[in-house]
Scaffold this motif. Structure first.
Motif, PDB file in Angstrom:
ATOM      1  N   ALA A  11      47.793  92.023  -4.364  1.00 56.16           N
ATOM      2  CA  ALA A  11      48.682  91.457  -3.340  1.00 56.16           C
ATOM      3  C   ALA A  11      48.392  92.121  -2.001  1.00 56.16           C
ATOM      4  O   ALA A  11      48.199  93.330  -1.918  1.00 56.16           O
ATOM      5  N   ARG A  12      48.349  91.323  -0.948  1.00 53.44           N
ATOM      6  CA  ARG A  12      48.083  91.854   0.398  1.00 53.44           C
ATOM      7  C   ARG A  12      49.112  91.380   1.410  1.00 53.44           C
ATOM      8  O   ARG A  12      49.090  91.790   2.557  1.00 53.44           O
ATOM      9  N   GLN A  13      50.005  90.493   0.980  1.00 55.09           N
ATOM     10  CA  GLN A  13      51.034  89.963   1.858  1.00 55.09           C
ATOM     11  C   GLN A  13      52.379  90.116   1.170  1.00 55.09           C
ATOM     12  O   GLN A  13      52.592  89.557   0.095  1.00 55.09           O
ATOM     13  N   LEU A  14      53.284  90.881   1.812  1.00 45.03           N
ATOM     14  CA  LEU A  14      54.575  91.165   1.181  1.00 45.03           C
ATOM     15  C   LEU A  14      55.701  91.057   2.189  1.00 45.03           C
ATOM     16  O   LEU A  14      55.596  91.540   3.319  1.00 45.03           O
ATOM     17  N   ILE A  15      56.768  90.424   1.743  1.00 42.05           N
ATOM     18  CA  ILE A  15      58.019  90.399   2.494  1.00 42.05           C
ATOM     19  C   ILE A  15      59.052  91.138   1.663  1.00 42.05           C
ATOM     20  O   ILE A  15      59.247  90.833   0.488  1.00 42.05           O
ATOM     21  N   LEU A  16      59.700  92.123   2.274  1.00 37.81           N
ATOM     22  CA  LEU A  16      60.819  92.810   1.632  1.00 37.81           C
ATOM     23  C   LEU A  16      62.100  92.212   2.210  1.00 37.81           C
ATOM     24  O   LEU A  16      62.416  92.409   3.382  1.00 37.81           O
ATOM     25  N   ASN A  17      62.813  91.465   1.373  1.00 43.19           N
ATOM     26  CA  ASN A  17      64.065  90.844   1.794  1.00 43.19           C
ATOM     27  C   ASN A  17      65.201  91.823   1.525  1.00 43.19           C
ATOM     28  O   ASN A  17      65.566  92.072   0.381  1.00 43.19           O
ATOM     29  N   LEU A  18      65.769  92.368   2.596  1.00 44.95           N
ATOM     30  CA  LEU A  18      66.799  93.407   2.484  1.00 44.95           C
ATOM     31  C   LEU A  18      68.213  92.845   2.556  1.00 44.95           C
ATOM     32  O   LEU A  18      69.171  93.603   2.704  1.00 44.95           O
ATOM     33  N   LYS A  19      68.354  91.534   2.423  1.00 46.92           N
ATOM     34  CA  LYS A  19      69.670  90.901   2.581  1.00 46.92           C
ATOM     35  C   LYS A  19      70.724  91.497   1.653  1.00 46.92           C
ATOM     36  O   LYS A  19      71.861  91.692   2.046  1.00 46.92           O
ATOM     37  N   GLY A  20      70.352  91.801   0.426  1.00 47.40           N
ATOM     38  CA  GLY A  20      71.322  92.308  -0.537  1.00 47.40           C
ATOM     39  C   GLY A  20      71.428  93.821  -0.587  1.00 47.40           C
ATOM     40  O   GLY A  20      72.133  94.365  -1.424  1.00 47.40           O
ATOM     41  N   VAL A  21      70.737  94.515   0.310  1.00 49.56           N
ATOM     42  CA  VAL A  21      70.759  95.975   0.295  1.00 49.56           C
ATOM     43  C   VAL A  21      72.020  96.470   1.002  1.00 49.56           C
ATOM     44  O   VAL A  21      72.278  96.123   2.151  1.00 49.56           O
ATOM     45  N   SER A  22      72.791  97.265   0.286  1.00 51.01           N
ATOM     46  CA  SER A  22      74.058  97.749   0.830  1.00 51.01           C
ATOM     47  C   SER A  22      73.939  99.113   1.497  1.00 51.01           C
ATOM     48  O   SER A  22      74.801  99.493   2.290  1.00 51.01           O
ATOM     49  N   GLU A  23      72.878  99.859   1.172  1.00 49.94           N
ATOM     50  CA  GLU A  23      72.717 101.199   1.742  1.00 49.94           C
ATOM     51  C   GLU A  23      71.251 101.604   1.679  1.00 49.94           C
ATOM     52  O   GLU A  23      70.566 101.348   0.698  1.00 49.94           O
ATOM     53  N   ARG A  40      48.988  98.441   4.527  1.00 44.40           N
ATOM     54  CA  ARG A  40      48.032  98.591   5.625  1.00 44.40           C
ATOM     55  C   ARG A  40      46.716  99.147   5.108  1.00 44.40           C
ATOM     56  O   ARG A  40      45.645  98.655   5.468  1.00 44.40           O
ATOM     57  N   ALA A  41      46.778 100.169   4.264  1.00 42.07           N
ATOM     58  CA  ALA A  41      45.575 100.803   3.718  1.00 42.07           C
ATOM     59  C   ALA A  41      44.768  99.827   2.865  1.00 42.07           C
ATOM     60  O   ALA A  41      43.547  99.933   2.783  1.00 42.07           O
ATOM     61  N   ALA A  42      45.448  98.867   2.248  1.00 46.59           N
ATOM     62  CA  ALA A  42      44.772  97.878   1.406  1.00 46.59           C
ATOM     63  C   ALA A  42      44.300  96.672   2.216  1.00 46.59           C
ATOM     64  O   ALA A  42      43.780  95.710   1.655  1.00 46.59           O
ATOM     65  N   GLY A  43      44.490  96.714   3.532  1.00 46.13           N
ATOM     66  CA  GLY A  43      44.064  95.604   4.372  1.00 46.13           C
ATOM     67  C   GLY A  43      45.076  94.480   4.453  1.00 46.13           C
ATOM     68  O   GLY A  43      44.742  93.363   4.840  1.00 46.13           O
ATOM     69  N   GLY A  44      46.308  94.780   4.095  1.00 42.15           N
ATOM     70  CA  GLY A  44      47.350  93.754   4.111  1.00 42.15           C
ATOM     71  C   GLY A  44      48.454  94.075   5.088  1.00 42.15           C
ATOM     72  O   GLY A  44      48.292  94.887   6.001  1.00 42.15           O
ATOM     73  N   LYS A  45      49.581  93.435   4.858  1.00 39.91           N
ATOM     74  CA  LYS A  45      50.714  93.600   5.751  1.00 39.91           C
ATOM     75  C   LYS A  45      52.004  93.417   4.970  1.00 39.91           C
ATOM     76  O   LYS A  45      52.087  92.603   4.054  1.00 39.91           O
ATOM     77  N   CYS A  46      53.014  94.182   5.364  1.00 41.59           N
ATOM     78  CA  CYS A  46      54.346  94.081   4.791  1.00 41.59           C
ATOM     79  C   CYS A  46      55.327  93.895   5.948  1.00 41.59           C
ATOM     80  O   CYS A  46      55.232  94.604   6.951  1.00 41.59           O
ATOM     81  N   VAL A  47      56.227  92.925   5.824  1.00 40.67           N
ATOM     82  CA  VAL A  47      57.244  92.697   6.853  1.00 40.67           C
ATOM     83  C   VAL A  47      58.629  92.779   6.216  1.00 40.67           C
ATOM     84  O   VAL A  47      58.773  92.653   4.998  1.00 40.67           O
ATOM     85  N   LEU A  48      59.616  92.991   7.068  1.00 43.22           N
ATOM     86  CA  LEU A  48      60.998  93.076   6.603  1.00 43.22           C
ATOM     87  C   LEU A  48      61.754  91.808   6.977  1.00 43.22           C
ATOM     88  O   LEU A  48      61.586  91.267   8.070  1.00 43.22           O
ATOM     89  N   LEU A  49      62.599  91.388   6.072  1.00 41.58           N
ATOM     90  CA  LEU A  49      63.449  90.220   6.285  1.00 41.58           C
ATOM     91  C   LEU A  49      64.899  90.663   6.118  1.00 41.58           C
ATOM     92  O   LEU A  49      65.227  91.403   5.189  1.00 41.58           O
ATOM     93  N   ASN A  50      65.749  90.244   7.029  1.00 49.09           N
ATOM     94  CA  ASN A  50      67.188  90.502   6.962  1.00 49.09           C
ATOM     95  C   ASN A  50      67.542  91.989   6.996  1.00 49.09           C
ATOM     96  O   ASN A  50      68.378  92.452   6.231  1.00 49.09           O
ATOM     97  N   LEU A  51      66.924  92.723   7.905  1.00 47.47           N
ATOM     98  CA  LEU A  51      67.294  94.130   8.111  1.00 47.47           C
ATOM     99  C   LEU A  51      68.669  94.152   8.758  1.00 47.47           C
ATOM    100  O   LEU A  51      68.867  93.613   9.842  1.00 47.47           O
TER     101      LEU A  51
END
Length: 151
Positions: free
Chosen positions: A55-67, A84-95
């Motif tokens: 996997a090289r493309q990831l979205i972390l959806n934080l909508k349900g994170v309470s803390e 980044r080290a693997a040549g990909g990207k991770c973005v945050l959703l609903n911070l």
């Protein structure tokens, strides 16, 4: 498929991680607390497993994170660096700024692209797609210019 030991670790933690995919982008929907202990360890293991699986493309959806504590913040930084080290990207959703310290939100927004809309987050992985960004300063300048012209 999640290994049995890993599934048991997720089951006993206060962080629920659901994985899905949209347009070839892996999305992890997180719910619960991202804090020191099993919670952050489980997420780190999932991140390593995704990178090792290609996997090289990831979205972390934080909508349900309470803390998010400082260890959880470190886990998110770990995620950014792994991708980044693997040549990909991770973005945050609903911070959500109410779940973290203001300084931590600022730090996360410098490490990650952040989005409030899932489609915008997915489109950020495809340069040919237009991702609308709302620039409040440009909007205010437009309003000021409009008011000046009308006077």
């Amino acid at each position: 498929m999640i290994p049995f030991a890993f599934a048991k670790l997720l089951e006993g933690s206060g962080l629920e991680v659901k994985q899905r995919e949209r347009d070839g982008v892996v999305i992890l929907d997180l719910a619960g607390r991202l804090v020191l202990g099993e919670e952050e360890l489980a997420l780190r293991q999932r991140i390593e497993s995704l990178v090792e699986g290609g996997a090289r493309q990831l979205i972390l959806n934080l909508k349900g994170v309470s803390e998010i504590d400082s260890t959880g913040l470190g886990t998110l930084e770990f995620c950014a660096e792994k991708f980044r080290a693997a040549g990909g990207k991770c973005v945050l959703l609903n911070l959500d700024p109410t779940n973290t310290e203001p300084a931590d939100v600022l730090k996360l927004s410098t490490l990650f692209e952040t989005f409030q809309d899932e489609l915008d987050a997915v489109n950020s992985f495809f340069p040919e797609r237009i991702v609308p960004h709302y620039d409040i300063l440009k909007f205010v300048a437009t309003l000021n210019h409009h008011d000046t012209v009308q006077k």
